[in-house]
Write an enzyme that holds these catalytic residues in place. Structure first.
Site, PDB file in Angstrom:
ATOM      1  CG  ASP A  39      15.819 -63.863  76.060  1.00 49.80           C
ATOM      2  OD1 ASP A  39      16.491 -62.935  75.556  1.00 49.80           O
ATOM      3  OD2 ASP A  39      16.162 -64.436  77.113  1.00 49.80           O
ATOM      4  CD  GLU A  71      20.064 -60.210  78.425  1.00 50.49           C
ATOM      5  OE1 GLU A  71      20.812 -59.529  79.161  1.00 50.49           O
ATOM      6  OE2 GLU A  71      18.835 -60.346  78.644  1.00 50.49           O
TER       7      GLU A  71
END
Length: 211
Positions: A132, A194
């Site tokens: 991400d 994350e």
């Protein structure tokens, strides 16, 4: 060259010049063991293997850049389930082609990828990266991946953390190229959340770490 004793160093005026003695020929310090020759057959074999691996990876550079471009140009912002799913599937397909098993875990905000590559040894390794980014959908279209004349890459999330993600793929690709399987299992976890953190990611790390 011989290993010189303290008395011999005194004879040659080297008492305070231990640095004048090549590292491979110095007497070992107390409790340090025998120094390893810099030119040993084992070191030579290791250097030869290292040179082969380096050459192989250099040959893979264009392919690596192409894969990095593809992944960077997938919008996969934190909280974007469709985007992280596309990123996870792209990575997962690459790993499956190398013989890894893959598992996708999803929640309403993201997709997470767990891959496993089995070996014939005992050593086990867990590698963690994330797919991400901090960018919203459409960012990749605004400033897509590009590489300058110094081979510095640009694009949303290219360094955090998509270059690392692609590097893990090529690390496994190199192991397969040289038939290296002296490990028990390599587990790769690609976090889809994350940048913001999530209970899903924390639970996966807690699950995989003891393995």
């Amino acid at each position: 060259l011989p290993v010189l004793s303290t008395a011999e160093r005194d004879t040659f005026g080297m008492r305070d010049r231990a640095d004048a003695i090549p590292p491979a020929t110095r007497s070992p310090e107390p409790n340090q063991g025998t120094p390893r020759p810099l030119w040993s057959p084992r070191r030579l074999r290791e250097d030869e293997r290292g040179a082969k691996v380096k050459k192989y990876l250099q040959q893979q550079f264009d392919s690596y850049v192409k894969d990095l471009e593809t992944l960077t140009n997938i919008d996969s912002g934190n909280g974007d389930p469709a985007g992280t799913d596309r990123a996870a599937k792209f990575v997962g397909e690459k790993l499956q082609a190398l013989g890894a098993t893959v598992e996708y875990r999803t929640n309403p905000r993201s997709s997470h990828l767990i891959a496993r590559l089995k070996g014939k040894g005992t050593f086990r390794l867990l590698l963690i990266a994330h797919i991400d980014t901090v960018f919203k959908p459409g960012e990749a279209a605004k400033r897509p991946f590009w590489l300058d004349e110094k081979n510095i890459a640009y694009g949303p999330g290219v360094g955090d953390d998509k270059a690392t993600v692609i590097q893990t793929i090529y690390a496994l690709k190199t192991l397969k190229e040289y038939d290296f399987d002296a490990f028990g299992e390599i587990i790769l976890y690609y976090n889809g959340e994350e940048e913001g953190g999530s209970p899903t990611a924390e639970a996966i790390v807690a699950e995989l770490s003891p393995q």
